[in-house]
Write an enzyme that holds these catalytic residues in place. Structure first.
Site, mmCIF file in Angstrom:
data_model
loop_
_atom_site.group_PDB
_atom_site.id
_atom_site.type_symbol
_atom_site.label_atom_id
_atom_site.label_comp_id
_atom_site.label_asym_id
_atom_site.label_seq_id
_atom_site.Cartn_x
_atom_site.Cartn_y
_atom_site.Cartn_z
ATOM 1 N N ASP A 58 7.120 -2.131 7.861
ATOM 2 C CA ASP A 58 6.089 -1.185 8.270
ATOM 3 C C ASP A 58 5.031 -1.854 9.147
ATOM 4 O O ASP A 58 4.498 -1.224 10.077
ATOM 5 C CB ASP A 58 5.424 -0.564 7.039
ATOM 6 N N GLU A 82 2.530 -2.775 -0.154
ATOM 7 C CA GLU A 82 3.192 -1.890 -1.102
ATOM 8 C C GLU A 82 2.507 -2.101 -2.444
ATOM 9 O O GLU A 82 2.145 -3.230 -2.799
ATOM 10 C CB GLU A 82 4.687 -2.184 -1.190
ATOM 11 N N HIS A 133 8.904 1.844 4.064
ATOM 12 C CA HIS A 133 8.116 1.546 2.861
ATOM 13 C C HIS A 133 8.363 0.131 2.349
ATOM 14 O O HIS A 133 8.211 -0.128 1.149
ATOM 15 C CB HIS A 133 8.386 2.568 1.748
ATOM 16 N N ASP A 143 0.411 -4.493 6.114
ATOM 17 C CA ASP A 143 0.838 -3.349 5.316
ATOM 18 C C ASP A 143 1.069 -3.835 3.890
ATOM 19 O O ASP A 143 1.546 -4.967 3.672
ATOM 20 C CB ASP A 143 2.131 -2.738 5.872
#
Length: 566
Positions: A172, A28, A167, A26
């Site tokens: 995540d 960001e 998030h 994942d």
């Protein structure tokens, strides 16, 4: 960051899910566009067989300020990433961590696009990872009455994930691991046990079809023919492929969309493979098997013997006759035709340019009828029935027809094309189209017989074609029938293989009528292979020729102008 032992570099066909290493990732980022935005955090979890093997988490300095909205959403500030690795080194570390694994992400297109963009900017080659998207998988597995949407937070709650997505990349990724395992558990109850089945899973494939995938498990990955059979051993469907196992496996996935094939798979209880030395042999064996077994789910070539021929009758005043079989002793014929209608069209075309009689009465030199028919009055028949011509004079007309069928088709083609032009100038377009269709039937029928007859008369042809791997496909053809085939590997002297092929090839007797030594479609298939660029004649016993003015040249000439397949 922790590391793990080396994992598999490639996935073989039918890899058990317990043996597959997944790296769930994942990211960001500073925004939604990989071309304009950067990565701020990478989180990844490596799992295999339900066990966590390692985790990776790192901030990334995107080289640009993080927008306030993103800071409030993720909690990642400019200060947190100020001393973090730049994208090039962070992504390089991730790729090392994920080497050899299947990448998994929730909405994988987003995460993978950012990783690829970072690699491109740093001139790092992107590895050819398999990628699995849990969003796509969830849409196939989860019913609408189970979940209101397919967001990670929703699915994590449904599957009781141990980590709540917030998030942050690693959190995540951990939640996505639990979602992945939940989805795999659901699919396990439907018989999905391999990575290939997981990656290709779609709810469009019925469970009873998917459960039949074991029929492909022990099949060879070689060229050849495969036969689906029912519980009584009756052939349901015959197919051909360069890779039997791969092709049969596709019948149990979403790539097979024919409803009749899904019905066939539900009935099938076994698959019989027939490995072949060459792809040509596989196509010929498929044709023969379909003709012999008439499988109910094969739509083409089920009745290749049901063809029509046109022959010149053997009598004092010959005429054209449409028959289902050419008889021994018939010297002049054309075809085969796939339907009675196309054979009739070819006959009409020849009647348009050669005034053969069209009545069905068997005439002798002494036969006389009361009056001539309308065709005779129009000058389209020599009227032997009323003594308008004797045997010798009518023989000249027969010779013209025989020349068209056996040697030079150009006069007939020229006459019919002239008639088409005349009708077009008169704006009789429907009539011109009818002449065109008759011309097409005539040229195709004559071309088939003119091309096939020399091959049927030839006792033996040995030919070779270079394979993509650098070896040779070797074929022995006897009287229009495939008598044997083999392959010579790259670098080997092909002549010993040729000698072995000739010694072991099927003995084929010279046919007395077309279709006796081989199905007409088989002979046509062999002709097309011999005519392919790169095919070489190794040896020939006999003479293989075609007439210079024959229909094959006319067919090639007319094909572009009239939109025919040459």
């Amino acid at each position: 960051m922790t590391t793990t032992a080396p994992i598999q570099d490639t996935l073989g066909l039918g890899t058990d899910l317990h043996e597959v290493t997944f790296v769930v990732v994942d990211l960001e980022t500073t925004g939604g566009s990989p071309r304009e935005c950067g990565i701020t955090e990478i989180g990844a979890v490596k799992v295999r067989g339900g066990e966590v093997l390692g985790e990776l988490q790192t901030f990334v300095n995107p080289g640009e300020p993080i927008p306030p909205f993103i800071q409030s959403l993720t909690g990642i500030t400019d200060a947190m990433v100020r001393d973090a690795p730049r994208p090039a080194s962070a992504v390089a570390a991730f790729l090392e961590f994920a080497a050899g694994a299947v990448l998994v992400a929730h909405n994988a297109r987003f995460d993978i696009s950012f990783l690829k963009a970072a690699c491109a900017a740093a001139d790092i080659p992107w590895p050819r990872h398999e990628v699995l998207d849990t969003v796509h998988l969830a849409r196939q597995v989860m019913r609408r009455d189970e979940v209101r949407n397919h967001k990670l937070s929703t699915l994590a709650q449904v599957f009781g994930a141990g980590t709540t997505p917030d998030h942050r990349a690693l959190h995540d990724a951990r939640a996505t691991v639990d979602v992945l395992h939940g989805l795999i558990g659901r699919l396990g109850s439907l018989g999905v046990t391999t990575y290939e089945e997981l990656a290709s899973y779609t709810s469009r494939v019925a469970p009873e079809v998917r459960r039949k995938r074991h029929l492909a498990r022990d099949l060879p990955s070689t060229p050849g023919v495969y036969v689906f059979k029912d519980g009584q051993g009756r052939a349901l469907y015959v197919g051909v492929s360069v890779d039997i196992r791969s092709r049969v496996s596709s019948y149990f996935t979403a790539s097979e969309q024919r409803s009749r094939m899904a019905e066939m798979v539900r009935i099938a209880e076994s698959v019989t493979p027939i490995p072949c030395a060459t792809t040509l042999e596989a196509r010929v064996r498929e044709l023969r098997l379909i003709a012999a077994t008439r499988p109910r789910y094969n739509r083409r070539s089920r009745n290749p013997e049901k063809v029509w021929w046109v022959r010149l009758t053997d009598e004092p005043f010959p005429r054209l006759s449409v028959v289902k079989q050419v008889h021994a002793g018939d010297e002049t014929w054309m075809g085969p035709f796939g339907s009675r209608g196309s054979a009739d069209e070819a006959v009409r075309a020849l009647h348009d340019v050669v005034p053969l009689r069209q009545c069905l009465t068997r005439l002798s030199p002494r036969t006389r009828q009361g009056s001539a028919c309308v065709l005779a009055e129009m000058g389209r028949c020599a009227a032997p029935c009323v003594g308008g011509v004797d045997v010798e004079t009518y023989g000249a007309t027969v010779a013209t027809a025989r020349a068209v069928l056996a040697a030079d088709t150009r006069p007939a083609v020229s006459g019919l094309r002239a008639r088409m032009s005349e009708l077009s100038e008169q704006e009789r377009y429907e009539d011109a189209r009818a002449v065109r269709d008759r011309l097409a039937a005539l040229v195709r029928g004559v071309a088939r017989s003119q091309r096939a007859q020399p091959l049927l008369r030839t006792p033996e042809i040995v030919a070779a074609h270079r394979t993509t791997l650098g070896g040779w496909d070797l074929v022995c053809i006897r009287h229009g029938r495939l008598a044997g085939s083999t392959s010579a590997p790259r670098g080997a002297d092909p002549m010993p293989y040729v000698d072995a092929l000739r010694a072991s090839a099927e003995v084929v007797a010279a046919p007395s009528v077309p279709g006796e030594s081989a199905l007409p479609d088989e002979t046509e298939m062999l002709l097309r292979w011999l005519e392919e660029p790169g095919t070489r004649i190794v040896d020939i016993d006999g003479t293989w020729t075609c007439p210079v003015g024959g229909a094959a040249s006319a067919q090639s000439e007319l094909a572009p102008a009239l939109g025919w397949a040459s």
